[in-house]
Write an enzyme that holds these catalytic residues in place. Sequence first.
Site, PDB file in Angstrom:
ATOM      1  NE  ARG A   1      -1.991   2.705  14.436  1.00 55.92           N
ATOM      2  CZ  ARG A   1      -1.193   1.917  13.743  1.00 55.92           C
ATOM      3  NH1 ARG A   1       0.114   2.177  13.687  1.00 55.92           N
ATOM      4  NH2 ARG A   1      -1.654   0.858  13.113  1.00 55.92           N
TER       5      ARG A   1
ATOM      6  CG  ASP B   1      -2.014  -0.940   1.249  1.00 55.61           C
ATOM      7  OD1 ASP B   1      -2.408  -1.370   0.156  1.00 55.61           O
ATOM      8  OD2 ASP B   1      -2.501  -1.279   2.340  1.00 55.61           O
TER       9      ASP B   1
ATOM     10  CG  ASP C   1      -4.924   2.076  13.446  1.00 59.88           C
ATOM     11  OD1 ASP C   1      -4.989   2.393  14.647  1.00 59.88           O
ATOM     12  OD2 ASP C   1      -4.563   0.960  13.057  1.00 59.88           O
TER      13      ASP C   1
ATOM     14  CB  SER D   1      -4.566  -7.437   8.233  1.00 61.95           C
ATOM     15  OG  SER D   1      -4.343  -6.239   8.928  1.00 61.95           O
TER      16      SER D   1
HETATM   17  N1  ARG Z   1      -8.376  -3.280  16.273  1.00 61.05           N
HETATM   18  C1  ARG Z   1      -7.153  -2.778  16.774  1.00 61.05           C
HETATM   19  C2  ARG Z   1      -7.265  -1.318  17.160  1.00 61.05           C
HETATM   20  O1  ARG Z   1      -8.107  -0.654  16.654  1.00 61.05           O
HETATM   21  C3  ARG Z   1      -5.972  -3.042  15.874  1.00 61.05           C
HETATM   22  C4  ARG Z   1      -6.047  -2.443  14.484  1.00 61.05           C
HETATM   23  C5  ARG Z   1      -4.931  -2.880  13.552  1.00 61.05           C
HETATM   24  N2  ARG Z   1      -4.934  -4.308  13.375  1.00 61.05           N
HETATM   25  C6  ARG Z   1      -4.381  -4.998  12.365  1.00 61.05           C
HETATM   26  N3  ARG Z   1      -4.464  -6.281  12.452  1.00 61.05           N
HETATM   27  N4  ARG Z   1      -3.799  -4.444  11.343  1.00 61.05           N
HETATM   28  O2  ARG Z   1      -6.531  -0.819  17.960  1.00 61.05           O
END
Ligand code: ARG
Length: 408
Positions: free
Chosen positions: A95, A14, A124, A173
């Site tokens: 983040r 990406d 995110d 992922s």
């Molecule tokens: N659901 C989690 C959060 O919002 C992780 C998000 C990213 N997860 C991932 N497998 N890429 O904090």
Amino acid sequence: MAKRALLLYSGGLDTSVMLKMLQEKLGMDVLTLTLDIGQEENDLKAISGKAWDLGATDVITEDVKKKFAAEYISREIKSDGLYGGIYPLSTSIARPLMSLEAVRFAEEYDCDLIVHGCTGKGNDQVRFEVSIKALNDDIEVIAPVRDWGLNRDQEVEFALANNIPVKQGGKYSTDENLWGRSVEGSDLENPAFPVPDDAYSWVVPPHLVREVKAEVQIGFSQGLPVTLNNEDLDIRHIVSRLNSISGQRGIGGIDYLEDRVTGIKSREFYECPAAVVLLAAHKALERITLNKEEMDIKKAMDAKWGDLVYNGLWFDPVMTHINAFEESVNEPITGEVRLILDKGLCSVAGIESQNSLYNFETSTYGKQDTFDQSMAKGFISIFGNQTVNTARVRNKKLERILSSKNQT
Ligand code: ARG
């Protein structure tokens, strides 16, 4: 129209496609920022080499593990931070730091655009965009996968035409940092089935654990871990050692069907071995060093803290107020906690503190008992006065009703 972009670059398909598209389609200068937050999967040298190859004007890599542990993980430990009482916020908590670094470098390198790789369905995007805007509202933020509607087929086609290496993506992922690993997609998308063994990486599936049990002792000072098995260590090293000691013993796998900010229910599997152990130890020490009123208000503050972090509101001023409370309430949380780690279970095996509120002489039923039991009788009649009085009045009424019914 923005001229110079800072791209949060992971080296994956990406963000590599974005790096090239921003230059080719929009004629922009693009600099990349890749942060080392303790993700095990990433080879930073290879990522920066790839960014240069794809035409980045500047390539920044930064090791922020120390900052992450000292300013983010430590706040979470003090706040017993969990989302929904279950998820240790491992992705969420990185983040704001990533946003802060992005804004810092964007300002330094005169970029008027920050680009990130999130989709339009997750949390995110919210965390990045609210944080970046709260830090510098003049910087524009875009998410090409979401805003340009990129899909994997288009990305692969563009990548092949532009000499961007396309690796076969993993089955799931994932997102990783020192505090945990998040796994979603593929077989996890059907909540009718258990987490498959191949979703585990940091944690040994509990039914496959071979390691014998371990006993660890964690020393805390004012709410923060400072020693592991009597060795002085900074939080970063305590976390990484506990990740391996507990992960090998099947501790830290969390199967969670969560509610995203975007209103979507999603199933995520988390591996947070150190977080599970440190939060259990902190909680145990809290129980012995805080009084009930302090614990009650802390529970409410902690829950709010967890929601705010999950929802991407780290830079909301209310966080400053809650953090001030957490600093103050953590002051007496000093002492040692022993835990046994065995086949998926982490149990507290002993707590000691110079600030312990546990008073043996009032608790014991033995001969050292100093509690004056004669006071209890008077206390109960005043304490229960309201309930007993109410019952007395209403029971009489009930008796009258029942007897009049019997007469008819
Ligand atoms: N659901 C989690 C959060 O919002 C992780 C998000 C990213 N997860 C991932 N497998 N890429 O904090």
